[in-house]
Design a protein around this motif. Structure first.
Motif, PDB file in Angstrom:
ATOM      1  N   PRO A 139      71.503  10.068 121.327  1.00 51.18           N
ATOM      2  CA  PRO A 139      71.400   8.902 122.209  1.00 51.18           C
ATOM      3  C   PRO A 139      70.200   9.061 123.150  1.00 51.18           C
ATOM      4  CG  PRO A 139      73.677   9.602 122.022  1.00 51.18           C
ATOM      5  CD  PRO A 139      72.858  10.653 121.323  1.00 51.18           C
ATOM      6  N   GLY A 140      69.382   8.058 123.213  1.00 54.66           N
ATOM      7  CA  GLY A 140      68.157   8.125 123.995  1.00 54.66           C
ATOM      8  C   GLY A 140      66.963   8.646 123.221  1.00 54.66           C
ATOM      9  N   GLY A 141      67.202   9.126 121.983  1.00 56.36           N
ATOM     10  CA  GLY A 141      66.122   9.673 121.168  1.00 56.36           C
ATOM     11  C   GLY A 141      65.236   8.580 120.588  1.00 56.36           C
ATOM     12  N   THR A 142      64.045   8.981 120.137  1.00 60.59           N
ATOM     13  CA  THR A 142      63.006   8.029 119.741  1.00 60.59           C
ATOM     14  C   THR A 142      62.584   8.230 118.296  1.00 60.59           C
ATOM     15  OG1 THR A 142      62.123   7.864 121.991  1.00 60.59           O
ATOM     16  CG2 THR A 142      60.626   7.288 120.206  1.00 60.59           C
ATOM     17  N   TYR A 143      62.357   7.107 117.620  1.00 60.31           N
ATOM     18  CA  TYR A 143      61.681   7.092 116.323  1.00 60.31           C
ATOM     19  C   TYR A 143      60.255   6.612 116.563  1.00 60.31           C
ATOM     20  CZ  TYR A 143      60.517   5.772 111.494  1.00 60.31           C
ATOM     21  OH  TYR A 143      59.919   5.653 110.261  1.00 60.31           O
ATOM     22  N   PHE A 144      59.281   7.445 116.120  1.00 58.13           N
ATOM     23  CA  PHE A 144      57.861   7.136 116.321  1.00 58.13           C
ATOM     24  C   PHE A 144      57.169   7.314 114.987  1.00 58.13           C
ATOM     25  CE2 PHE A 144      53.477   8.398 117.318  1.00 58.13           C
ATOM     26  CZ  PHE A 144      53.099   7.364 118.169  1.00 58.13           C
ATOM     27  N   ALA A 145      56.624   6.226 114.436  1.00 57.69           N
ATOM     28  CA  ALA A 145      56.110   6.315 113.071  1.00 57.69           C
ATOM     29  C   ALA A 145      55.003   5.298 112.832  1.00 57.69           C
ATOM     30  CB  ALA A 145      57.239   6.087 112.069  1.00 57.69           C
ATOM     31  N   GLN A 146      54.162   5.643 111.855  1.00 60.11           N
ATOM     32  CA  GLN A 146      53.167   4.711 111.345  1.00 60.11           C
ATOM     33  C   GLN A 146      53.537   4.369 109.912  1.00 60.11           C
ATOM     34  OE1 GLN A 146      48.800   5.142 112.112  1.00 60.11           O
ATOM     35  NE2 GLN A 146      48.663   5.374 109.905  1.00 60.11           N
ATOM     36  N   HIS A 147      53.765   3.087 109.664  1.00 57.00           N
ATOM     37  CA  HIS A 147      54.164   2.624 108.338  1.00 57.00           C
ATOM     38  C   HIS A 147      53.002   1.910 107.655  1.00 57.00           C
ATOM     39  CE1 HIS A 147      58.775   2.357 109.333  1.00 57.00           C
ATOM     40  NE2 HIS A 147      58.240   3.515 109.683  1.00 57.00           N
ATOM     41  N   VAL A 148      53.023   1.956 106.334  1.00 54.30           N
ATOM     42  CA  VAL A 148      52.122   1.127 105.536  1.00 54.30           C
ATOM     43  C   VAL A 148      52.643  -0.297 105.574  1.00 54.30           C
ATOM     44  CG1 VAL A 148      51.187   0.714 103.236  1.00 54.30           C
ATOM     45  CG2 VAL A 148      51.496   3.055 104.066  1.00 54.30           C
ATOM     46  N   GLY A 149      51.740  -1.260 105.769  1.00 57.75           N
ATOM     47  CA  GLY A 149      52.138  -2.654 105.877  1.00 57.75           C
ATOM     48  C   GLY A 149      52.062  -3.400 104.567  1.00 57.75           C
ATOM     49  N   ASP A 189      60.979  -0.802 120.715  1.00 61.74           N
ATOM     50  CA  ASP A 189      60.209  -0.847 121.955  1.00 61.74           C
ATOM     51  C   ASP A 189      58.786  -1.345 121.740  1.00 61.74           C
ATOM     52  OD1 ASP A 189      62.299   0.471 123.570  1.00 61.74           O
ATOM     53  OD2 ASP A 189      61.839   2.193 122.294  1.00 61.74           O
ATOM     54  N   GLU A 190      58.235  -1.062 120.564  1.00 61.57           N
ATOM     55  CA  GLU A 190      56.840  -1.415 120.314  1.00 61.57           C
ATOM     56  C   GLU A 190      56.643  -1.615 118.821  1.00 61.57           C
ATOM     57  OE1 GLU A 190      52.346   0.310 121.375  1.00 61.57           O
ATOM     58  OE2 GLU A 190      54.146   1.411 121.980  1.00 61.57           O
ATOM     59  N   LEU A 191      55.904  -2.668 118.471  1.00 61.39           N
ATOM     60  CA  LEU A 191      55.546  -2.931 117.083  1.00 61.39           C
ATOM     61  C   LEU A 191      54.118  -3.452 117.084  1.00 61.39           C
ATOM     62  CD1 LEU A 191      56.536  -3.075 114.112  1.00 61.39           C
ATOM     63  CD2 LEU A 191      57.176  -5.461 114.551  1.00 61.39           C
ATOM     64  N   ARG A 192      53.191  -2.617 116.616  1.00 57.78           N
ATOM     65  CA  ARG A 192      51.773  -2.985 116.603  1.00 57.78           C
ATOM     66  C   ARG A 192      51.269  -2.989 115.162  1.00 57.78           C
ATOM     67  NH1 ARG A 192      48.570   0.856 120.651  1.00 57.78           N
ATOM     68  NH2 ARG A 192      46.912  -0.620 120.082  1.00 57.78           N
ATOM     69  N   VAL A 243      35.285  -2.982  98.248  1.00 55.85           N
ATOM     70  CA  VAL A 243      35.905  -3.120  99.567  1.00 55.85           C
ATOM     71  C   VAL A 243      37.353  -3.563  99.417  1.00 55.85           C
ATOM     72  CG1 VAL A 243      35.824  -4.319 101.787  1.00 55.85           C
ATOM     73  CG2 VAL A 243      33.690  -3.623 100.651  1.00 55.85           C
ATOM     74  N   ALA A 244      38.232  -2.879 100.127  1.00 56.09           N
ATOM     75  CA  ALA A 244      39.639  -3.259 100.213  1.00 56.09           C
ATOM     76  C   ALA A 244      40.064  -3.142 101.674  1.00 56.09           C
ATOM     77  CB  ALA A 244      40.500  -2.363  99.325  1.00 56.09           C
ATOM     78  N   HIS A 245      41.297  -3.516 101.948  1.00 57.23           N
ATOM     79  CA  HIS A 245      41.792  -3.462 103.323  1.00 57.23           C
ATOM     80  C   HIS A 245      43.200  -2.875 103.335  1.00 57.23           C
ATOM     81  CE1 HIS A 245      38.615  -6.514 103.487  1.00 57.23           C
ATOM     82  NE2 HIS A 245      38.430  -6.089 104.721  1.00 57.23           N
ATOM     83  N   SER A 246      43.413  -1.936 104.241  1.00 57.77           N
ATOM     84  CA  SER A 246      44.746  -1.367 104.416  1.00 57.77           C
ATOM     85  C   SER A 246      45.433  -2.061 105.582  1.00 57.77           C
ATOM     86  CB  SER A 246      44.664   0.139 104.675  1.00 57.77           C
ATOM     87  OG  SER A 246      43.990   0.402 105.894  1.00 57.77           O
ATOM     88  N   THR A 247      46.748  -2.104 105.533  1.00 59.83           N
ATOM     89  CA  THR A 247      47.532  -2.633 106.643  1.00 59.83           C
ATOM     90  C   THR A 247      48.475  -1.536 107.123  1.00 59.83           C
ATOM     91  OG1 THR A 247      49.198  -3.556 105.145  1.00 59.83           O
ATOM     92  CG2 THR A 247      47.398  -5.009 105.833  1.00 59.83           C
ATOM     93  N   ARG A 248      48.600  -1.432 108.416  1.00 55.17           N
ATOM     94  CA  ARG A 248      49.442  -0.411 109.031  1.00 55.17           C
ATOM     95  C   ARG A 248      50.212  -1.038 110.192  1.00 55.17           C
ATOM     96  NH1 ARG A 248      48.042   1.582 104.973  1.00 55.17           N
ATOM     97  NH2 ARG A 248      46.795   3.461 104.634  1.00 55.17           N
ATOM     98  N   HIS A 249      51.386  -0.474 110.485  1.00 53.06           N
ATOM     99  CA  HIS A 249      52.048  -0.849 111.728  1.00 53.06           C
ATOM    100  C   HIS A 249      52.686   0.369 112.384  1.00 53.06           C
ATOM    101  CE1 HIS A 249      54.772  -2.022 108.351  1.00 53.06           C
ATOM    102  NE2 HIS A 249      55.755  -1.552 109.111  1.00 53.06           N
ATOM    103  N   LEU A 250      52.593   0.365 113.689  1.00 52.25           N
ATOM    104  CA  LEU A 250      53.175   1.422 114.519  1.00 52.25           C
ATOM    105  C   LEU A 250      54.544   0.953 114.989  1.00 52.25           C
ATOM    106  CD1 LEU A 250      52.518   4.181 116.000  1.00 52.25           C
ATOM    107  CD2 LEU A 250      52.029   2.751 117.994  1.00 52.25           C
ATOM    108  N   VAL A 251      55.534   1.796 114.774  1.00 51.96           N
ATOM    109  CA  VAL A 251      56.905   1.473 115.167  1.00 51.96           C
ATOM    110  C   VAL A 251      57.380   2.503 116.188  1.00 51.96           C
ATOM    111  CG1 VAL A 251      59.267   1.049 114.390  1.00 51.96           C
ATOM    112  CG2 VAL A 251      57.352   0.583 112.848  1.00 51.96           C
ATOM    113  N   VAL A 252      57.790   2.021 117.348  1.00 53.67           N
ATOM    114  CA  VAL A 252      58.405   2.874 118.355  1.00 53.67           C
ATOM    115  C   VAL A 252      59.760   2.262 118.675  1.00 53.67           C
ATOM    116  CG1 VAL A 252      58.161   3.986 120.602  1.00 53.67           C
ATOM    117  CG2 VAL A 252      56.109   3.329 119.317  1.00 53.67           C
TER     118      VAL A 252
END
Length: 258
Positions: A139-149, A189-192, A243-252
């Motif tokens: 409880p109170g712990g955090t998930y911090f990750a970078q995902h492929v979009g 908490d955060e989604l970028r 040329v290609a493009h990657s997508t990423r999202h940060l999840v907190v």
């Protein structure tokens, strides 16, 4: 030595087909491909959080390359990985730092007790199993990750596979993943999100990338796609980098206190 683009098709293909693709280190592509990084600096931010944690878990750690960049690890640190060559690499890399590396596939359940960790991290997980992430967090712990979009590097994927349907293109949608996290009891908490540019400077870089990131073009082999690769080699020679493009999202996200 001649530059990769100046070398012949057969030489580039043979070299890229024979080099090892174990681990999650892409340094072989230096000078052969470029990729912009998302603005949030995942590895540095992860390191700062690990330095403050008492118990950490890195899911799908690969060969441990990203986790090993953290200057300070918590007293309790574990990592999971499912591909046997990467498990061995991670154990050699992380074992001397006191990390327990567990051979574990991408399917639940995670082999840890409830509420073991105050920080769970992951860089580019195949799939986040939100219920299990919630369960192993304190409880109170955090998930911090970078995902492929969604639709990441699809310019290259569709070069080989042709146009994909809309549902495939929407897989890994950040809003869907955030909804899944909330359904499992986490507070997001955060989604970028970020979309970054990739340039493949020669066809060998493409072969190496597709051999390493095997889910991009399932069943990829040089033999199967030789003619399409030859066309790509000629395209790069005539017009410059592919040329290609990657997508990423940060999840907190965090598990709320009871």
């Amino acid at each position: 030595m001649s530059t990769p683009r100046a070398r012949g098709f057969a030489e580039l293909i043979e070299e890229a087909s024979s080099v090892s693709v174990d681990g999650w280190d892409f340094s072989w592509l230096d000078g052969r491909a470029t990729e912009e990084r998302p603005p949030w600096g995942y590895a540095r931010a992860m390191g700062r959080r690990l330095a403050r944690a008492t118990g950490g878990l890195d899911l799908q750690t690969g060969g441990g390359e990203v986790l090993d960049r953290a200057p300070v690890l918590p007293p309790l640190m574990a990592a999971t990985e499912g591909w046997p060559p990467n498990v061995a690499r991670a154990q050699r890399r992380l074992g001397p730092r006191g990390v327990v590396v567990v051979a574990h596939g991408d399917e639940p359940p995670l082999p840890f007790a409830d509420g073991t960790f105050d920080l769970v991290t992951s860089r580019h997980p195949v799939r986040p199993w939100w219920e299990e992430i919630t369960r192993v967090l304190r409880p109170g712990g955090t998930y911090f990750a970078q995902h492929v979009g969604p639709s990441s590097v699809f310019e290259l994927v569709e070069y080989f596979l042709g146009p994909l349907d809309e549902e495939v293109r929407r897989a890994r949608d950040p809003e869907r993943e955030a909804a899944g996290a909330r359904e499992a009891g986490l507070v997001v908490d955060e989604l970028r999100t970020a979309r970054t540019r990739i340039e493949f400077l020669d066809v060998g870089a493409v072969v190496y990338f597709l051999r390493k990131v095997i889910w991009m073009v399932p069943g990829f082999t040089v033999e199967k796609y030789r003619e399409r690769l030859r066309e790509l080699h000629e395209l790069i020679a005539a017009e410059g980098p592919f040329v290609a493009h990657s997508t990423r999202h940060l999840v907190v996200a965090h598990r709320p206190n009871a």
